[in-house]
Design a protein around this motif. Sequence first.
Motif, PDB file in Angstrom:
ATOM      1  N   ASP A   4      31.247 -22.886  32.368  1.00  0.00           N
ATOM      2  CA  ASP A   4      31.910 -23.578  31.270  1.00  0.00           C
ATOM      3  C   ASP A   4      32.531 -22.633  30.250  1.00  0.00           C
ATOM      4  N   HIS A   5      32.771 -21.371  30.667  1.00  0.00           N
ATOM      5  CA  HIS A   5      33.419 -20.381  29.809  1.00  0.00           C
ATOM      6  C   HIS A   5      34.540 -19.696  30.579  1.00  0.00           C
ATOM      7  N   ILE A 104      35.602 -26.768  27.667  1.00  0.00           N
ATOM      8  CA  ILE A 104      35.404 -25.399  28.138  1.00  0.00           C
ATOM      9  C   ILE A 104      35.586 -24.425  26.981  1.00  0.00           C
ATOM     10  N   LYS A 105      34.668 -23.478  26.850  1.00  0.00           N
ATOM     11  CA  LYS A 105      34.793 -22.415  25.863  1.00  0.00           C
ATOM     12  C   LYS A 105      35.768 -21.359  26.382  1.00  0.00           C
ATOM     13  N   SER A 107      37.863 -17.518  25.607  1.00  0.00           N
ATOM     14  CA  SER A 107      38.067 -16.287  24.853  1.00  0.00           C
ATOM     15  C   SER A 107      39.173 -15.476  25.510  1.00  0.00           C
ATOM     16  N   ASP A 131      37.550 -18.633  21.062  1.00  0.00           N
ATOM     17  CA  ASP A 131      36.397 -18.321  20.217  1.00  0.00           C
ATOM     18  C   ASP A 131      36.411 -16.854  19.805  1.00  0.00           C
ATOM     19  N   TYR A 156      28.724 -14.473  23.344  1.00  0.00           N
ATOM     20  CA  TYR A 156      28.251 -15.846  23.554  1.00  0.00           C
ATOM     21  C   TYR A 156      26.744 -15.911  23.813  1.00  0.00           C
ATOM     22  N   LYS A 158      25.456 -15.330  26.721  1.00  0.00           N
ATOM     23  CA  LYS A 158      25.404 -16.030  28.007  1.00  0.00           C
ATOM     24  C   LYS A 158      25.402 -15.029  29.145  1.00  0.00           C
ATOM     25  N   HIS A 162      28.117 -17.611  34.008  1.00  0.00           N
ATOM     26  CA  HIS A 162      28.684 -18.778  33.319  1.00  0.00           C
ATOM     27  C   HIS A 162      30.208 -18.672  33.163  1.00  0.00           C
ATOM     28  N   PHE A 163      30.792 -17.534  33.552  1.00  0.00           N
ATOM     29  CA  PHE A 163      32.176 -17.240  33.198  1.00  0.00           C
ATOM     30  C   PHE A 163      33.134 -17.240  34.381  1.00  0.00           C
ATOM     31  N   THR A 218      34.775 -25.311  37.938  1.00  0.00           N
ATOM     32  CA  THR A 218      33.803 -25.143  36.850  1.00  0.00           C
ATOM     33  C   THR A 218      32.492 -25.906  37.076  1.00  0.00           C
TER      34      THR A 218
END
Length: 220
Positions: A4-5, A104-105, A107, A131, A156, A158, A162-163, A218
């Motif tokens: 979710d990133h 979704i986050k 960067s 973010d 994060y 994390k 997760h990415f 995702t």
Amino acid sequence: MIKDHFIFDMDGVLIDSEPAHQQIFKKVFEELNLEFSLSYHHTLVGMAAVPMWEKIRSDFNIQTNARELMNFHKEFMYVAIKELDIQVVPDVLPLLDRLQEMGIKMSLASSSAEKLIQHFVDKFNIRSKFDFLVSGESLTRSKPYPDIFLKVADLYNKKPDHFIVVEDSNNGVRAAKAAQMTCLGYNNPNSGQQDLSQADAIVSSFAQLNQEKLKQLTGV
């Protein structure tokens, strides 16, 4: 595992800037009396400034300090980049909107200087999508080392799994995989004949990433 990133590279992924960088490099090489070639330039795509100029310095047996060369390049670039017509990559803005709607986050992690990152996120009004904005100039090691992506994971708090990293260069893909992150390769013809074969998936257009495809990638 839900991923979710998203981490986006900037040059060649968010903005179609590689042709501009190529023009600037050619002029800088001419000023330094170095032989420029497209094939050599393509090996530099995705690298941060200091490691890149260390490589050029070694390859061309230049005596000048790498940081001096970098500063010369930066001064030249900051003037030229504002005069060149650089646009966003086709279909990337709707992709950012779709990801935001899915929760979704996101960067941005780029080897470009922080000043350039700030310039382009403001020019195209996309700062609020991200973010974190991370520049490779703040790190000792550049892509293909994983440091820039691991820094985002740390921000994060994390784990890397997760990415999903979106990259257009061989150096970037290798960095993402070294970070043990999923990598989505974007085949941008303006980035040269980049080897993206290590990426987990490759697209030639961001329009391919509809909501159904994004859900598959995702798990969201």
